[in-house]
Enzyme design. Structure first.
Site, PDB file in Angstrom:
ATOM      1  N   ARG A 128       1.017  -1.254   0.036  1.00  0.00           N
ATOM      2  CA  ARG A 128       0.083   0.016   0.011  1.00  0.00           C
ATOM      3  C   ARG A 128       0.721   1.257  -0.093  1.00  0.00           C
ATOM      4  NH1 ARG A 128      -2.864  -3.489   3.266  1.00  0.00           N
ATOM      5  NH2 ARG A 128      -4.661  -4.243   2.201  1.00  0.00           N
ATOM      6  N   LYS A 150       2.705  11.677 -10.909  1.00  0.00           N
ATOM      7  CA  LYS A 150       2.062  10.629 -11.655  1.00  0.00           C
ATOM      8  C   LYS A 150       2.819   9.191 -12.071  1.00  0.00           C
ATOM      9  CE  LYS A 150      -1.518  13.222 -14.071  1.00  0.00           C
ATOM     10  NZ  LYS A 150      -2.162  13.677 -15.692  1.00  0.00           N
ATOM     11  N   GLU A 192       8.991  18.788 -24.665  1.00  0.00           N
ATOM     12  CA  GLU A 192       8.236  19.112 -23.488  1.00  0.00           C
ATOM     13  C   GLU A 192       8.897  20.166 -22.712  1.00  0.00           C
ATOM     14  OE1 GLU A 192       5.635  17.435 -22.667  1.00  0.00           O
ATOM     15  OE2 GLU A 192       5.735  15.325 -23.078  1.00  0.00           O
ATOM     16  N   LYS A 232       6.045  23.255 -13.793  1.00  0.00           N
ATOM     17  CA  LYS A 232       5.233  21.979 -13.481  1.00  0.00           C
ATOM     18  C   LYS A 232       4.750  22.092 -12.121  1.00  0.00           C
ATOM     19  CE  LYS A 232       4.545  17.392 -14.106  1.00  0.00           C
ATOM     20  NZ  LYS A 232       4.594  15.967 -14.905  1.00  0.00           N
ATOM     21  N   GLU A 242      -5.203  16.437 -10.123  1.00  0.00           N
ATOM     22  CA  GLU A 242      -6.071  16.749 -11.697  1.00  0.00           C
ATOM     23  C   GLU A 242      -7.631  16.839 -11.350  1.00  0.00           C
ATOM     24  OE1 GLU A 242      -4.126  15.145 -14.839  1.00  0.00           O
ATOM     25  OE2 GLU A 242      -5.723  15.980 -16.372  1.00  0.00           O
ATOM     26  N   ARG A 249      -3.867  21.074 -13.776  1.00  0.00           N
ATOM     27  CA  ARG A 249      -2.794  19.811 -14.292  1.00  0.00           C
ATOM     28  C   ARG A 249      -2.941  19.843 -15.971  1.00  0.00           C
ATOM     29  NH1 ARG A 249       0.173  15.658 -10.371  1.00  0.00           N
ATOM     30  NH2 ARG A 249       1.527  15.100 -12.029  1.00  0.00           N
ATOM     31  N   ASN A 253      -1.156  19.226 -20.906  1.00  0.00           N
ATOM     32  CA  ASN A 253      -1.287  18.162 -21.859  1.00  0.00           C
ATOM     33  C   ASN A 253      -1.284  19.110 -23.267  1.00  0.00           C
ATOM     34  OD1 ASN A 253      -1.807  15.709 -20.562  1.00  0.00           O
ATOM     35  ND2 ASN A 253      -3.831  16.513 -19.876  1.00  0.00           N
ATOM     36  N   HIS A 256      -0.944  17.280 -26.596  1.00  0.00           N
ATOM     37  CA  HIS A 256      -1.082  15.937 -26.322  1.00  0.00           C
ATOM     38  C   HIS A 256      -2.255  15.168 -26.934  1.00  0.00           C
ATOM     39  CE1 HIS A 256       2.355  16.677 -23.817  1.00  0.00           C
ATOM     40  NE2 HIS A 256       2.391  15.634 -23.175  1.00  0.00           N
ATOM     41  N   HIS A 260      -1.109  12.223 -28.677  1.00  0.00           N
ATOM     42  CA  HIS A 260      -1.345  10.633 -28.391  1.00  0.00           C
ATOM     43  C   HIS A 260      -1.939  10.082 -29.645  1.00  0.00           C
ATOM     44  CE1 HIS A 260      -1.264  11.374 -23.866  1.00  0.00           C
ATOM     45  NE2 HIS A 260      -0.094  11.087 -24.159  1.00  0.00           N
ATOM     46  N   HIS A 273       7.413   9.966 -27.995  1.00  0.00           N
ATOM     47  CA  HIS A 273       6.382  10.668 -27.287  1.00  0.00           C
ATOM     48  C   HIS A 273       6.469  12.144 -27.693  1.00  0.00           C
ATOM     49  CE1 HIS A 273       3.454  11.793 -24.276  1.00  0.00           C
ATOM     50  NE2 HIS A 273       4.335  12.588 -23.714  1.00  0.00           N
TER      51      HIS A 273
END
Ligand SMILES: NC(=O)c1ccc[n+]([C@@H]2O[C@H](COP(=O)([O-])OP(=O)(O)OC[C@H]3O[C@@H](n4cnc5c(N)ncnc54)[C@H](O)[C@@H]3O)[C@@H](O)[C@H]2O)c1
Length: 372
Positions: A128, A150, A192, A232, A242, A249, A253, A256, A260, A273
């Site tokens: 956990r 993340k 980025e 960031k 988010e 947040r 993107n 993106h 993507h 990417h």
């Protein structure tokens, strides 16, 4: 945000209450990292490194030093995106258990975004949640994936569909590690960097334009990485999980939603990417221009900066429009069936917005090199 600095490096402190942590940025971070791991071991905490075979080979000297400190290292069975899958994760969990890692153990992710996401998710879920440290070895991981907590893996239905928010206890962004990074991967990280400047800091954009093509030993690189982490970290501090409906947040993107779709339709590995993000950023800028939010000259500036950093600004080969549109409609950012984009309202100023204009989106794709 707090800073401390010396001539080689600086430390940025991400302020998230009891989950606050330092990001050490600059050349020659190795001694600091080894000392921190030795201190953990002196407290009888087990330290367990996760990496991949390519990084272990490229950075053999670092791993030799880690072994001398008595740190065990685990390598994923493969390199790149395929390592972010459920089989690899379950193997990692079983290894943690076999190695008798307990709740005081510390996982150290030495690698790019793939290793950081995989090892971070394993750390978030084993017993956990156990502590983890990020040692990013790609530029993308230094400016983006190692900051913000993340973590996650891919499912067959899509990228990053299973994951958790789990902040590291420290990040060591040692620019010396970038010496062995292939040039194409460095350029992908620059996408980025440019994205971050576009959404949050026009002064950083000016600096990037003046700096020309960056490389791992460029004198400005540590300061540029630090500024990206700071932007960031500020966004993450205000919207850690988010949950904000607008902005927050989700601004990270930028580019993106298009990017993507490019990665997925072309087949993973065809575009890195960052390359998908570079093209996606141009398409998002053209969308913003078409919506009357951004000036023509600003779009040209973005394209020029991406090209100066060896990044693509349109599709290399045409991809089918229908497949791109279908993939976009499955994007995580689709809300109540409406496509949601990050748009630019000026250089350095972004917003999230629903765009209900299918013909406009088609035109943007076709201008970007898609085929009917
Ligand atoms: N968690 C987040 O917030 C976040 C944000 C952005 C991206 N990501 C994820 O990051 C991943 C992409 O990360 P990436 O671009 O770092 O790719 P990556 O981790 O696959 O690394 C790119 C390649 O470079 C190699 N490599 C890494 N460091 C090296 C070094 N120092 N020397 C030699 N080779 C080296 C790797 O083995 C790999 O082949 C994606 O899975 C993406 O979803 C996560």
């Amino acid at each position: 945000m707090q800073y401390t600095a010396n001539e080689h490096s600086s430390t940025l402190r991400v302020m998230l209450g009891e989950r606050s942590y330092p990001i050490h940025i600059g050349a020659s971070q190795r001694d600091g990292l080894l000392a921190a791991l030795a201190a953990l071991k002196a407290q009888k905490r087990q330290v367990f490194v996760v990496t991949n075979p390519a990084i272990r080979e490229a950075q053999a000297a670092l791993f030799d030093e880690l072994c001398q400190e008595g740190v065990r290292a685990y390598e994923t069975s493969c390199d790149g995106e395929p390592a972010k899958e459920v089989g690899e994760l379950s193997h990692l969990w079983e290894t943690f258990a076999r190695e008798h890692l307990d709740r005081t153990s510390v996982i150290v992710a030495v690698g790019g975004g793939v290793i950081g996401d995989l090892a971070g998710f394993a750390a978030a879920t084993y017993l956990r949640g156990v502590d983890f440290i990020q040692v990013p070895t790609t530029l993308l991981a230094m400016v983006d994936s190692s900051v913000g907590g993340k973590t996650g893996i891919n499912l067959s239905a899509g990228k990053n569909l299973a994951g958790a928010f789990h902040q590291p206890i420290a990040v060591y962004a040692d620019t010396d590690l970038l010496a062995t990074l292939p040039g194409r991967e460095f350029a992908a990280g620059m996408a980025e960097v440019i994205k971050t400047a576009l959404l949050g800091d026009v002064a950083l954009l000016d600096k990037l334009e003046r700096a020309g093509r960056l490389h791992w030993r460029h004198a400005e690189l540590p300061a540029i990485i630090r500024r990206c982490c700071e932007i960031k970290a500020t966004i993450v501090r205000d919207d850690e999980c988010e949950t904000q409906c607008e902005g927050g947040r989700a601004l990270l993107n930028l580019g993106h939603t298009f990017g993507h779709a490019i990665e997925q339709v072309a087949g993973y590995g065809s575009y890195l990417h960052g390359e998908g993000v570079a093209i996606g950023t141009v398409l998002a800028a053209r969308l913003s221009q078409a919506l009357g939010l951004l000036a023509d000259g600003d779009v040209a500036r973005i394209e020029q900066l991406l090209r100066a950093n060896d990044l693509p600004t349109s599709l290399r080969e045409p991809l089918p429009l229908n497949a791109l549109l279908r993939t976009m409609s499955h994007d995580k950012k689709v809300l109540h069936g409406k496509l949601r984009f990050v748009t630019l309202h000026a250089l350095g100023k972004a917003a999230t917005q629903n765009v209900d204009a299918p013909q406009l989106i088609e035109r943007i794709w076709l201008d970007g090199g898609a085929s009917r």
